[in-house]
Design a protein around this motif. Structure first.
Motif, PDB file in Angstrom:
ATOM      1  N   UNK A   1       1.186  -4.591   3.030  1.00 28.60           N
ATOM      2  CA  UNK A   1       0.914  -5.531   3.991  1.00 28.60           C
ATOM      3  C   UNK A   1      -0.584  -6.055   4.123  1.00 28.60           C
ATOM      4  N   UNK A   2      -1.717  -5.175   3.996  1.00 25.91           N
ATOM      5  CA  UNK A   2      -3.117  -5.543   3.906  1.00 25.91           C
ATOM      6  C   UNK A   2      -3.248  -6.256   2.755  1.00 25.91           C
ATOM      7  N   UNK A   3      -2.831  -5.972   1.629  1.00 28.77           N
ATOM      8  CA  UNK A   3      -2.857  -6.875   0.417  1.00 28.77           C
ATOM      9  C   UNK A   3      -2.112  -8.326   0.486  1.00 28.77           C
ATOM     10  N   UNK A   4      -1.075  -8.477   1.246  1.00 22.74           N
ATOM     11  CA  UNK A   4      -0.358  -9.439   1.349  1.00 22.74           C
ATOM     12  C   UNK A   4      -0.969 -10.373   2.350  1.00 22.74           C
ATOM     13  N   UNK A   5      -1.684  -9.865   3.472  1.00 22.24           N
ATOM     14  CA  UNK A   5      -2.641 -10.790   4.314  1.00 22.24           C
ATOM     15  C   UNK A   5      -3.727 -11.538   3.632  1.00 22.24           C
ATOM     16  N   UNK A   6      -4.262 -10.552   2.581  1.00 22.18           N
ATOM     17  CA  UNK A   6      -5.195 -11.069   1.800  1.00 22.18           C
ATOM     18  C   UNK A   6      -4.887 -12.226   0.883  1.00 22.18           C
ATOM     19  N   UNK A   7      -3.797 -11.845   0.005  1.00 21.51           N
ATOM     20  CA  UNK A   7      -3.213 -12.958  -0.842  1.00 21.51           C
ATOM     21  C   UNK A   7      -2.908 -14.091  -0.197  1.00 21.51           C
ATOM     22  N   UNK A   8      -2.247 -14.006   0.920  1.00 24.08           N
ATOM     23  CA  UNK A   8      -1.958 -15.215   1.753  1.00 24.08           C
ATOM     24  C   UNK A   8      -2.922 -16.160   2.116  1.00 24.08           C
ATOM     25  N   UNK A   9      -4.081 -15.530   2.429  1.00 20.54           N
ATOM     26  CA  UNK A   9      -5.174 -16.180   2.883  1.00 20.54           C
ATOM     27  C   UNK A   9      -5.777 -16.776   1.796  1.00 20.54           C
ATOM     28  N   UNK A  10      -5.434 -16.418   0.721  1.00 19.24           N
ATOM     29  CA  UNK A  10      -6.126 -17.222  -0.704  1.00 19.24           C
ATOM     30  C   UNK A  10      -5.025 -18.504  -1.162  1.00 19.24           C
ATOM     31  N   UNK A  11      -4.009 -18.441  -0.458  1.00 14.91           N
ATOM     32  CA  UNK A  11      -2.966 -19.415  -0.965  1.00 14.91           C
ATOM     33  C   UNK A  11      -3.578 -20.996  -0.999  1.00 14.91           C
ATOM     34  N   UNK A  12      -3.353 -21.726  -1.745  1.00  6.14           N
ATOM     35  CA  UNK A  12      -3.410 -23.274  -1.492  1.00  6.14           C
ATOM     36  C   UNK A  12      -2.855 -24.041  -0.152  1.00  6.14           C
TER      37      UNK A  12
END
Length: 175
Positions: free
Chosen positions: A105-116
């Motif tokens: 979930x922590x990684x998902x949060x980081x990945x979502x923050x990098x979405x265009x």
């Protein structure tokens, strides 16, 4: 028209069927959309603008369907919350999918923050449609929203994970 086209279908009917829960599988949705454009090509002769556009849209639809089929099935099979999904079918039991860990979930949060921007808007809209009370405005910054990942079901979390990874992979390929 009805002497040439034995099984009429149009996009308005497809939408009505979706809205009324009459389409109970992605395959039926796909079939009805393809039938719409195949009917247009059958009724209008080759070279006609309608025939040409129907062929073009059908080709694009098939390409996009193929590229998104895993995500479509994930959504249909229970990523949607509430008593029914957007396709009108009750979600399946998600116990076969391993629950997302805190680290994931922590990684998902980081990945979502990098979405265009467009992808992020799509994710926020999807979550808001299924869980309207989870997407909240940040009181300090009205342009920022907060999403409580703990409140999302596992299937939706996995769908978001897949979406974020695909967007990240596409971005890496471009660079």
């Amino acid at each position: 028209y009805h002497t040439i086209i034995k099984h009429p279908m149009d996009l308005g009917t497809v939408k009505t069927q979706l809205d009324n829960g009459m389409i109970d599988s992605p395959e039926l949705f796909k079939h009805n959309v393809e039938l719409t454009f195949n009917n247009a090509m059958t009724y209008n002769p080759p070279g006609n603008d309608v025939h040409t556009m129907a062929a073009s849209v059908l080709h694009t639809f098939k390409e996009k369907w193929q590229a998104q089929s895993e995500q479509i099935m994930a959504l249909f099979n229970g990523a949607a919350a509430g008593p029914t999904s957007s396709l009108g079918k009750r979600p399946h039991d998600s116990s076969s999918e391993q629950a997302m860990t805190f680290e994931e979930k922590r990684q998902l949060t980081a990945d979502l923050a990098r979405l265009p921007g467009k992808k992020l808007a799509h994710v926020v809209t999807l979550i808001h449609e299924k869980y309207p009370k989870i997407v909240m405005q940040n009181g300090e910054d009205p342009d920022e929203i907060e999403i409580d990942l703990q409140s999302l079901d596992n299937n939706l979390l996995r769908y978001l994970e897949t979406t974020a990874k695909e967007a990240t992979n596409k971005k890496k390929k471009r660079n």
